[in-house]
Each structure stands twice: as structure tokens, then as C-alpha cells.
Write a protein that holds these residues in place. Structure first.
Motif, PDB file in Angstrom:
ATOM      1  N   THR A 131     -52.509  11.920  42.190  1.00 66.01           N
ATOM      2  CA  THR A 131     -52.289  13.187  42.725  1.00 66.01           C
ATOM      3  C   THR A 131     -50.959  13.564  42.045  1.00 66.01           C
ATOM      4  N   GLU A 132     -50.824  14.971  41.945  1.00 64.14           N
ATOM      5  CA  GLU A 132     -49.529  15.629  41.128  1.00 64.14           C
ATOM      6  C   GLU A 132     -49.168  16.936  42.199  1.00 64.14           C
ATOM      7  N   PRO A 133     -48.123  17.266  41.831  1.00 65.93           N
ATOM      8  CA  PRO A 133     -47.435  18.390  42.469  1.00 65.93           C
ATOM      9  C   PRO A 133     -48.207  19.560  42.918  1.00 65.93           C
ATOM     10  N   THR A 134     -49.149  19.926  41.921  1.00 69.41           N
ATOM     11  CA  THR A 134     -49.900  20.989  42.110  1.00 69.41           C
ATOM     12  C   THR A 134     -51.336  20.661  42.076  1.00 69.41           C
ATOM     13  N   ALA A 135     -51.690  19.292  42.168  1.00 59.59           N
ATOM     14  CA  ALA A 135     -53.024  18.956  42.193  1.00 59.59           C
ATOM     15  C   ALA A 135     -53.293  17.698  43.025  1.00 59.59           C
ATOM     16  N   ASP A 141     -57.610  19.936  38.975  1.00 57.02           N
ATOM     17  CA  ASP A 141     -56.648  20.905  38.570  1.00 57.02           C
ATOM     18  C   ASP A 141     -55.184  20.050  38.059  1.00 57.02           C
ATOM     19  N   LYS A 143     -52.166  18.462  35.702  1.00 55.63           N
ATOM     20  CA  LYS A 143     -51.653  18.908  34.665  1.00 55.63           C
ATOM     21  C   LYS A 143     -51.241  17.981  33.494  1.00 55.63           C
ATOM     22  N   CYS A 160     -47.015  12.434  42.012  1.00 55.13           N
ATOM     23  CA  CYS A 160     -46.359  12.398  43.196  1.00 55.13           C
ATOM     24  C   CYS A 160     -46.885  11.478  44.135  1.00 55.13           C
ATOM     25  N   THR A 216     -42.549   9.500  43.114  1.00 50.28           N
ATOM     26  CA  THR A 216     -42.781  10.488  41.887  1.00 50.28           C
ATOM     27  C   THR A 216     -42.608   9.635  40.678  1.00 50.28           C
TER      28      THR A 216
END
Length: 389
Positions: A131-135, A141, A143, A160, A216
Motif C-alpha cells: 500500500t502507498e499513499p496514492t495506491a 497505481d 509510485k 503506508c 509509514t
């Protein structure tokens, strides 16, 4: 309970004994620490060490890698027992499973031999960094980027909400190796603890599961060539297979926590006397108890079906995404309702930290979000239904 009423009748004698021993161990050594772990927010190191002694750290792994070799229904039962004793401990345990499943399903034989026995013994704790802040709901998606260097790989990015991330001995890290290939350009890497350029922030201040920390992760690392898990471009496939497993383990956590809430509510209702009679003598209370029981058993049966399909799929190389998504959706939604009913049945006492249903209700709330939210599960289920129509 008669044999006909026993929902775990398909377990082997050895698995039943394993679960019986685990149940006693959790009651004696893990459940008594649950309230304090929640109140202090300390990571469940001691509880995981106890589970390692019982063989639970490798319960998801085959015996050839020093795992316990239990069936998927057996694992469902075992994880539910741990969750019923302490949600935080179960969360940290199943996050470890996500990491080791990644190696089992996507790694080379050399990588499996190097990491899985250590993980099964409890000597090495794992984390799964997708998991990522925008994915979040759409991992494709992401980054985080990995590029080849003369000595291996340079990886840079941010992850994150990574369970165990700041305390793990190794992290299975997912990154984009070829941006032009979409999800086929995602690969996985083995990132050992102490690697230069790897930093974890402080644990997030969470509503529940306070002893199963999430972090994170900031990544700007150089890794050797053999840090690539399996082959380049197979990371997304591995992650999706791992999440199918993980969704059944989320269902198991829900079953264990909901069962604990339900049993606490029934015990309270039997003891609570109002107007000269126990709460359990009142029809409205009995209906609440019945609704909890029906919801729990419905979730259990769907989870068992998914577990059986998991064993079949692993033997045949197939997938069980529909069953896993269904079990995760139904179990997490049912468990939330059961915990809320249990709290309601306690009245004002249920809203206090003196009774376990308050903690259980908080611990359960994340189950409808992580490893794919309820909305994502509905997308998976409807997609499968439409494809087969």
C-alpha cells in the motif's frame, strides 16, 4: 456440542489437537495481556514469541520449509482462536503470513530455503509492503520505483499502513520495475532489516489493534540482484494471490473477535438481572442473541468454503478470488454487527473500557477496510459474476 453441530468436523485429529492446545495457550498466556496491550499500545512481541513456540508463526507454510503444514480450514480455525484472545496479536501474525506467503508463492527455491524456516520458527518477523499513499485500493497505481544498477537495484518510494513494517526483520517490498507495462511491470523484493536508506516512521495512532503496529516506510535503498523475489514483472500476480489468502485470514480474525464479543454478551445477559429476572428471559434479548448467532455461523460457513477452495486451488494452480472476497466481505460486515449488538446488550457498561466488547468493537472496525475494503470486495465479486454470466 454433537459431532453434527461441530463446524470444524473436517479437521484431522492432529489439527484438532493442535487447535485445542493453541486454545489453551491463548487463554492462559495471550488473552490476559490483551487489555494492557491495547491500553499501552505496545507491540505484541511477547505474544508472537508464545505463538512461535506453538508453531503458529509457520502455520501457513508446508512442512518442507519447517511450517506446521495445516490445512486451510485448520489455519482458519487457528487464526480465529488467536484473534479471539487478542486482535492485535492476530493482526501482527497474519501480516507476517502475507510476507511469508509472498516468498512461498513468488520466490525462488533458494529464497524459500533462506527465509521461510527462520520465519516459521519466529526468528524472523515479516512485513508485506504494498500500500502507498496514492495506491491503496488500486496497487497497480503505485509510485515506488525500482531501477537496475551495476550491482543490482535501486528502489525509492514510500509505503503506508504497513503492519509490522517498523519492527520486522524483513519486508517484502513491491515496486514498479517497468512503468510502461502496467501491473505486469510490478516486481517484488526482499528488503532485510537494517538496510541503509530504509526508515520507518513512528507507529500510527490507530483506533484499534493498538498492539499490532502499522507504519509509514520511507525507502531509498540499494539492493543486490538476488533481492528480486522470483522473476521480474511477476510481483502483481504474487500480491494478488497473497491477498486471496489474506482475505480468508481477515475472515478468521473477524470470526474470532466476533465469537469473543458474542460469548461476552451472552455471559453478561445471563448474569444481569433486571426486575427480578435475567436479561436472557426477555424475548427481545433472545432475538438479539439469535441474530448474532445466525450472522456468525453464516460467516463461518462461507469462510470454511473459501478455505476449502484455497486448498484445492493451491493443489491445482487455480484461483479462489471469488470465495475469498465473499468470505472477507461477509465476515467483516457480520462481525461489525455482532460486536455492535454485543455492546448494545451490555448497555452503558459496554461503552466502557472495563468490558472487552469496547476493545473488540474498535479492533473490528478496520476489518472492513484493510486487505481490500468492503467496496473493493463487491467490485471483485460483481466482476466475477458478470464474467461468468
Amino acid at each position: 456440542m454433537s459431532a453434527l453441530d461441530n463446524p470444524w468436523h473436517m479437521l484431522s485429529e492432529e489439527e484438532s489437537l493442535f487447535c485445542d492446545v493453541l486454545e489453551r495457550l491463548c487463554a492462559d498466556k495471550i488473552a490476559p495481556l490483551a487489555a494492557r496491550t491495547d491500553a499501552e499500545g505496545t507491540f505484541a512481541h511477547a505474544q508472537l514469541a508464545t505463538l512461535a513456540e506453538a508453531g503458529m508463526m509457520g502455520a501457513n507454510l508446508p512442512e518442507e520449509y519447517d511450517g506446521s503444514g495445516v490445512s486451510a480450514p485448520g489455519l482458519l480455525r487457528a487464526v480465529s482462536i488467536v484473534a479471539g484472545a487478542c486482535g492485535s496479536t492476530a493482526s501482527a501474525l497474519t501480516a507476517h503470513y502475507l510476507a511469508t506467503d509472498s516468498i512461498l508463492l513468488g520466490g525462488t527455491e533458494t529464497q524459500k530455503r533462506a527465509w521461510l524456516p527462520k520465519a516459521a520458527s519466529g526468528a524472523a518477523l515479516g512485513a508485506f509492503a504494498l500500500t502507498e499513499p496514492t495506491a491503496g485500493s488500486d496497487p497497480a497505481d503505485m509510485k515506488t520505483r525500482a531501477r537496475r544498477t551495476d550491482t543490482g537495484w535501486h528502489i525509492k518510494g514510500t509505503k503506508c499502513f504497513i503492519s509490522n513494517g517498523g519492527v520486522a526483520d524483513f519486508v517484502v517490498l513491491y515496486a514498479v520495475t517497468d512503468p510502461d507495462k502496467g501491473h505486469r511491470g510490478i516486481s517484488a523484493f526482499l528488503l532485510p532489516k537494517g538496510t541503509a536508506g530504509f526508515e520507518a516512521g513512528p507507529p500510527e495512532r490507530t483506533m484499534g489493534l493498538r498492539g499490532g503496529h502499522v507504519f509509514t516506510l520511507n525507502i531509498d535503498v540499494d539492493l543486490p540482484e538476488d533481492a528480486l523475489l522470483g522473476t521480474e514483472g511477476t510481483g502483481f500476480k504474487t500480491a494478488m494471490q497473497v491477498l486471496d489468502n489474506g482475505r480468508i485470514e481477515v475472515a478468521a480474525q473477524c470470526l474470532g473477535l466476533a465469537d469473543a464479543a458474542m460469548k461476552a454478551a451472552i455471559a453478561y445477559a445471563k448474569d444481569r438481572v433486571i426486575g427480578g429476572e435475567a436479561l436472557t428471559e426477555r424475548q427481545g434479548i433472545r432475538w438479539m442473541i439469535a441474530d448474532m448467532g445466525v450472522a456468525w455461523r453464516s460467516a463461518l460457513l462461507l469462510s470454511l468454503d473459501a478455505a476449502r477452495q484455497r486448498d484445492i486451488a493451491h493443489a491445482t494452480g487455480g484461483r479462489f478470488s471469488l470465495a475469498a472476497a465473499t468470505a472477507k466481505l461477509v465476515a467483516s460486515e457480520a462481525a461489525g454487527k455482532i460486536a455492535d449488538t454485543a455492546l448494545q446488550l451490555h448497555g452503558g457498561y459496554g461503552y466502557t473500557a472495563d468490558f472487552p466488547v469496547e476493545r473488540i468493537t474498535r479492533d473490528l472496525r478496520i476489518m472492513r477496510i484493510y486487505e481490500g475494503s468492503s467496496e473493493v470486495q463487491r467490485i471483485i465479486i460483481s466482476g466475477q459474476m458478470l464474467a461468468s454470466a
